[in-house]
Scaffold this motif. Structure first.
Motif, PDB file in Angstrom:
ATOM      1  N   GLN A   1       0.145 -11.602  32.091  1.00 13.96           N
ATOM      2  CA  GLN A   1       0.085 -12.505  30.935  1.00 13.96           C
ATOM      3  C   GLN A   1      -0.530 -11.827  29.703  1.00 13.96           C
ATOM      4  OE1 GLN A   1      -1.536 -13.048  33.812  1.00 13.96           O
ATOM      5  NE2 GLN A   1      -3.666 -13.519  33.419  1.00 13.96           N
ATOM      6  N   ASP A   2      -1.203 -10.686  29.884  1.00 12.37           N
ATOM      7  CA  ASP A   2      -1.792  -9.942  28.765  1.00 12.37           C
ATOM      8  C   ASP A   2      -0.889  -8.803  28.296  1.00 12.37           C
ATOM      9  OD1 ASP A   2      -4.107 -11.513  28.865  1.00 12.37           O
ATOM     10  OD2 ASP A   2      -4.975 -10.229  30.422  1.00 12.37           O
ATOM     11  N   PHE A   3       0.315  -8.742  28.838  1.00 14.76           N
ATOM     12  CA  PHE A   3       1.263  -7.684  28.490  1.00 14.76           C
ATOM     13  C   PHE A   3       1.586  -7.716  27.006  1.00 14.76           C
ATOM     14  CE2 PHE A   3       5.678  -6.268  27.886  1.00 14.76           C
ATOM     15  CZ  PHE A   3       5.600  -4.992  28.397  1.00 14.76           C
ATOM     16  N   ASN A   4       1.506  -6.556  26.359  1.00 13.74           N
ATOM     17  CA  ASN A   4       1.843  -6.413  24.948  1.00 13.74           C
ATOM     18  C   ASN A   4       2.986  -5.412  24.860  1.00 13.74           C
ATOM     19  OD1 ASN A   4       1.824  -5.085  22.276  1.00 13.74           O
ATOM     20  ND2 ASN A   4       0.123  -6.483  21.883  1.00 13.74           N
ATOM     21  N   ILE A   5       4.128  -5.877  24.413  1.00 12.26           N
ATOM     22  CA  ILE A   5       5.327  -5.046  24.412  1.00 12.26           C
ATOM     23  C   ILE A   5       5.188  -3.832  23.500  1.00 12.26           C
ATOM     24  CG2 ILE A   5       6.541  -6.360  22.642  1.00 12.26           C
ATOM     25  CD1 ILE A   5       9.090  -5.903  24.405  1.00 12.26           C
ATOM     26  N   LEU A   6       4.478  -3.975  22.386  1.00 18.46           N
ATOM     27  CA  LEU A   6       4.304  -2.845  21.476  1.00 18.46           C
ATOM     28  C   LEU A   6       3.390  -1.782  22.070  1.00 18.46           C
ATOM     29  CD1 LEU A   6       4.066  -4.717  18.055  1.00 18.46           C
ATOM     30  CD2 LEU A   6       6.041  -3.562  19.061  1.00 18.46           C
ATOM     31  N   HIS A   7       2.327  -2.200  22.751  1.00 16.04           N
ATOM     32  CA  HIS A   7       1.455  -1.236  23.426  1.00 16.04           C
ATOM     33  C   HIS A   7       2.214  -0.513  24.532  1.00 16.04           C
ATOM     34  CE1 HIS A   7      -2.322  -3.676  22.149  1.00 16.04           C
ATOM     35  NE2 HIS A   7      -1.866  -2.910  21.171  1.00 16.04           N
TER      36      HIS A   7
ATOM     37  N   ASN B   1       6.164   6.178  24.592  1.00 13.67           N
ATOM     38  CA  ASN B   1       6.881   6.785  23.458  1.00 13.67           C
ATOM     39  C   ASN B   1       8.326   6.299  23.367  1.00 13.67           C
ATOM     40  OD1 ASN B   1       4.664   8.400  22.617  1.00 13.67           O
ATOM     41  ND2 ASN B   1       5.116   9.803  24.295  1.00 13.67           N
ATOM     42  N   LEU B   2       8.506   4.988  23.506  1.00 12.08           N
ATOM     43  CA  LEU B   2       9.836   4.392  23.441  1.00 12.08           C
ATOM     44  C   LEU B   2      10.155   3.990  22.013  1.00 12.08           C
ATOM     45  CD1 LEU B   2       9.500   2.118  26.584  1.00 12.08           C
ATOM     46  CD2 LEU B   2      10.641   4.341  26.440  1.00 12.08           C
ATOM     47  N   GLU B   3      11.399   4.141  21.643  1.00 18.58           N
ATOM     48  CA  GLU B   3      11.834   3.767  20.295  1.00 18.58           C
ATOM     49  C   GLU B   3      11.927   2.251  20.174  1.00 18.58           C
ATOM     50  OE1 GLU B   3      15.375   5.848  19.146  1.00 18.58           O
ATOM     51  OE2 GLU B   3      14.696   7.685  20.123  1.00 18.58           O
ATOM     52  N   SER B   4      11.694   1.756  18.978  1.00 20.43           N
ATOM     53  CA  SER B   4      11.693   0.305  18.749  1.00 20.43           C
ATOM     54  C   SER B   4      13.065  -0.325  19.007  1.00 20.43           C
ATOM     55  CB  SER B   4      11.220  -0.013  17.333  1.00 20.43           C
ATOM     56  OG  SER B   4      12.069   0.588  16.378  1.00 20.43           O
ATOM     57  N   LYS B   5      14.125   0.459  18.947  1.00 23.65           N
ATOM     58  CA  LYS B   5      15.459  -0.106  19.191  1.00 23.65           C
ATOM     59  C   LYS B   5      15.625  -0.597  20.631  1.00 23.65           C
ATOM     60  CE  LYS B   5      17.712   4.305  20.199  1.00 23.65           C
ATOM     61  NZ  LYS B   5      18.751   5.235  19.737  1.00 23.65           N
TER      62      LYS B   5
ATOM     63  N   ALA C   1       5.748 -11.133  18.828  1.00 22.93           N
ATOM     64  CA  ALA C   1       5.226  -9.941  19.485  1.00 22.93           C
ATOM     65  C   ALA C   1       5.832  -8.666  18.922  1.00 22.93           C
ATOM     66  CB  ALA C   1       5.478 -10.008  20.984  1.00 22.93           C
ATOM     67  N   PHE C   2       6.928  -8.787  18.177  1.00 22.89           N
ATOM     68  CA  PHE C   2       7.608  -7.616  17.635  1.00 22.89           C
ATOM     69  C   PHE C   2       7.105  -7.239  16.252  1.00 22.89           C
ATOM     70  CE2 PHE C   2      10.484  -9.424  20.731  1.00 22.89           C
ATOM     71  CZ  PHE C   2      10.884  -8.306  21.443  1.00 22.89           C
ATOM     72  N   ILE C   3       6.211  -8.022  15.698  1.00 23.75           N
ATOM     73  CA  ILE C   3       5.699  -7.749  14.354  1.00 23.75           C
ATOM     74  C   ILE C   3       4.544  -6.777  14.454  1.00 23.75           C
ATOM     75  CG2 ILE C   3       4.617  -8.766  12.316  1.00 23.75           C
ATOM     76  CD1 ILE C   3       6.059 -11.390  13.081  1.00 23.75           C
ATOM     77  N   LEU C   4       4.634  -5.724  13.682  1.00 23.42           N
ATOM     78  CA  LEU C   4       3.580  -4.700  13.694  1.00 23.42           C
ATOM     79  C   LEU C   4       2.366  -5.136  12.907  1.00 23.42           C
ATOM     80  CD1 LEU C   4       5.778  -1.549  13.203  1.00 23.42           C
ATOM     81  CD2 LEU C   4       4.740  -2.331  15.299  1.00 23.42           C
TER      82      LEU C   4
END
Length: 72
Positions: free
Chosen positions: A32-38, A44-48, A69-72
């Motif tokens: 439940q604490d998963f952060n997709i951007l982290h 080192n995955l690309e945002s696409k 969650a996709f907003i930087l």
């Protein structure tokens, strides 16, 4: 993620599945604490790839990742 073929898509999904199952134990976080951007930064995955990762994460971790969650 090189191709749009079914085989390549399955391979990519399998790779993200393995990474997503490894990530919580490596970082000590709860699903439940998963952060997709982290997560993406850690590998080192690309945002696409974020939408594809989100779909796999929601299914495999049993969580819901909102659009914010996709907003930087």
């Amino acid at each position: 993620m090189v191709s749009n073929t079914k085989i390549e898509s399955r391979a990519n999904r399998g790779a993200f599945y393995i990474m997503l199952n490894h990530y919580p134990s490596e970082t000590g976080i709860e699903p439940q604490d998963f952060n997709i951007l982290h997560f993406a930064n850690s590998y080192n995955l690309e945002s696409k790839h974020l939408l594809f990762i989100r779909n796999v994460a929601e299914q495999e971790l049993g969580i819901k990742i909102n659009q914010g969650a996709f907003i930087l």
